[in-house]
Each structure stands twice: as C-alpha cells, then as structure tokens.
Write a protein that holds these residues in place. Sequence first.
Motif, PDB file in Angstrom:
ATOM      1  N   VAL A 275      -6.858   6.654  -1.185  1.00  0.00           N
ATOM      2  CA  VAL A 275      -5.880   5.631  -1.558  1.00  0.00           C
ATOM      3  C   VAL A 275      -6.502   4.258  -1.298  1.00  0.00           C
ATOM      4  CG1 VAL A 275      -3.598   4.683  -1.066  1.00  0.00           C
ATOM      5  CG2 VAL A 275      -3.964   7.148  -0.998  1.00  0.00           C
TER       6      VAL A 275
ATOM      7  N   GLN B 118       0.821  -1.208   0.000  1.00  0.00           N
ATOM      8  CA  GLN B 118       0.000   0.000   0.000  1.00  0.00           C
ATOM      9  C   GLN B 118       0.861   1.267   0.000  1.00  0.00           C
ATOM     10  OE1 GLN B 118      -3.257  -0.031   2.765  1.00  0.00           O
ATOM     11  NE2 GLN B 118      -3.184   2.180   3.078  1.00  0.00           N
ATOM     12  N   VAL B 119       1.927   1.276   0.814  1.00  0.00           N
ATOM     13  CA  VAL B 119       2.765   2.472   0.921  1.00  0.00           C
ATOM     14  C   VAL B 119       3.659   2.652  -0.298  1.00  0.00           C
ATOM     15  CG1 VAL B 119       4.602   3.566   2.269  1.00  0.00           C
ATOM     16  CG2 VAL B 119       2.690   2.457   3.433  1.00  0.00           C
ATOM     17  N   SER B 120       4.227   1.543  -0.779  1.00  0.00           N
ATOM     18  CA  SER B 120       5.224   1.648  -1.851  1.00  0.00           C
ATOM     19  C   SER B 120       4.621   1.629  -3.254  1.00  0.00           C
ATOM     20  CB  SER B 120       6.244   0.513  -1.725  1.00  0.00           C
ATOM     21  OG  SER B 120       5.596  -0.750  -1.828  1.00  0.00           O
ATOM     22  N   VAL B 121       3.413   1.087  -3.417  1.00  0.00           N
ATOM     23  CA  VAL B 121       2.825   0.954  -4.756  1.00  0.00           C
ATOM     24  C   VAL B 121       1.536   1.756  -4.879  1.00  0.00           C
ATOM     25  CG1 VAL B 121       1.932  -0.647  -6.482  1.00  0.00           C
ATOM     26  CG2 VAL B 121       3.882  -1.312  -5.064  1.00  0.00           C
TER      27      VAL B 121
ATOM     28  N   ALA C 176      -0.014   3.932  -2.930  1.00  0.00           N
ATOM     29  CA  ALA C 176       0.009   5.354  -2.585  1.00  0.00           C
ATOM     30  C   ALA C 176       0.709   6.192  -3.646  1.00  0.00           C
ATOM     31  CB  ALA C 176       0.691   5.543  -1.231  1.00  0.00           C
ATOM     32  N   ARG C 177       1.546   5.565  -4.458  1.00  0.00           N
ATOM     33  CA  ARG C 177       2.288   6.299  -5.488  1.00  0.00           C
ATOM     34  C   ARG C 177       1.567   6.320  -6.838  1.00  0.00           C
ATOM     35  NH1 ARG C 177       8.650   4.613  -4.438  1.00  0.00           N
ATOM     36  NH2 ARG C 177       8.689   5.242  -2.219  1.00  0.00           N
ATOM     37  N   LEU C 178       0.403   5.719  -6.896  1.00  0.00           N
ATOM     38  CA  LEU C 178      -0.360   5.774  -8.145  1.00  0.00           C
ATOM     39  C   LEU C 178      -1.037   7.124  -8.340  1.00  0.00           C
ATOM     40  CD1 LEU C 178      -2.071   2.245  -8.109  1.00  0.00           C
ATOM     41  CD2 LEU C 178      -0.033   2.958  -9.383  1.00  0.00           C
ATOM     42  N   HIS C 179      -1.190   7.870  -7.251  1.00  0.00           N
ATOM     43  CA  HIS C 179      -1.805   9.207  -7.288  1.00  0.00           C
ATOM     44  C   HIS C 179      -3.195   9.163  -7.935  1.00  0.00           C
ATOM     45  CE1 HIS C 179       1.934  10.948  -5.900  1.00  0.00           C
ATOM     46  NE2 HIS C 179       2.579  10.347  -6.882  1.00  0.00           N
TER      47      HIS C 179
END
Length: 223
Positions: free
Chosen positions: A33, A20-23, A25-28
């Motif tokens: 989220v 969740q934090v590394s993938v 959340a970075r999809l914006h």
Amino acid sequence: MRFNRMLLSTTLVIVALVIQVSVLARLHLPGAVPDLVLLTVLGLALVYGHVGGALIGFGAGLLSDLAPPADHAAGRYALVLCVIGYLAGLAKPETGRLKSATGPMAVVVVAALGATLLYAGVGALVGDDAARHVGLPSLLFTAALYDLLLAPFVVPGVMALARRAENDPLAETGSATKASDVSSGWLSGGTGLRIGSQRGGLRMKAARSRMARAGRIKGVKRL
C-alpha cells in the motif's frame, strides 16, 4: 520540540493517515500500500533533523498501529518509523535547502525498502509471517515504486510547510529591533546615546551660534 513543530507535525501525520487508510488502502493495488505516513515523516525529518525525525516517526508509527484496521501488535510500526525518521534526519542538508531532487528521491527509495524489511523482520520476531505468504520481493518492489511516484507530490510540500512554520514573526520583529538599536549605537559614535539626544545637542549648538551672531551685529551697530 517547539509547539509549532508539534502542532504542524501532528496535523500532517493525522491527515496523511486518514488519506492512507480511507483512500489509498481501498485502491487494492498489487503488492504494498502506498505509505503516505512514511513520506510525511521523511519530509519532516529532512527539515527538523534526526531527533525530530525520530520523535515524529515514533508518534506517527504509534498512530498507524492503533488506527483501524489494526492487524498487528501495537508498537511494531512505531519502532520502524522511529528508526527511519532518525536515519532520514541524518540526511538533513546543512543549509536547510536542497540543491537537487536526487538526494530526497534516494532517501525515499532507501526508506521504503528499509521500512518494509524492518517491518517484516520485526514481524518475524513476534511470529507474524504474513510477508512470506505475500512475497517479500514483490512487496519491496511495489513499496519503492509507489512511494517514489507519490514523493514529488508529498515531500516538497511537507518540507515547505515545515520551513514556513519555523519562521517566527515575533522573532523577526525582535531581531529587527535589536538591529536598529545596534545601528543607533554605531551612529551615535559608540557612546550609547540615542539619535534624538544627538539631534537635541545639535539644535542647542545652532541656537547658541545664532545668539552669538546677534550679539556681534548689535555691537557693530553701537559702533
């Protein structure tokens, strides 16, 4: 909680949090989220019940509070997931098997909406009004939508792993041994004797009958 439950729950929560934090959340993505940790807690709560769901939810929420980038007070999401895990555990099926996907999907939607509202409410109590600037209606809609799209790929797998962890091979072996002892007792007429002793008694009876027959034959020859 048993050790296998704790080990499996900790592993699944950590994996979900890292993804969740590394993938995710970075999809914006617009709005909220996708909450993979919430879905993991729901899957475990539907197998372990309300007590296990509350404990797992509290631990998962506390890890989420401490995981970077942490932009809120520690314990805020722990409270949210503790309540959600407890309520989701109340929906655990009595037989442990789900008859359809309608129930879990409804639980996911209610949990996504409830977690967002509860998180925003707790934030308002501590002076965090970020939900007002983002827009609470859009957060509710996107949170329910994203979690509902991810649920078929997460919740059934988590529940399957949790059920498999509940099957202890040592317990099955012990129950099989007890069942064989009980069946042996029934076969021996309920006297508690073993099958081997019963076979030995039959052999002795057979030997005695042979000796008696041999004596009768000798007697006939003497005549």
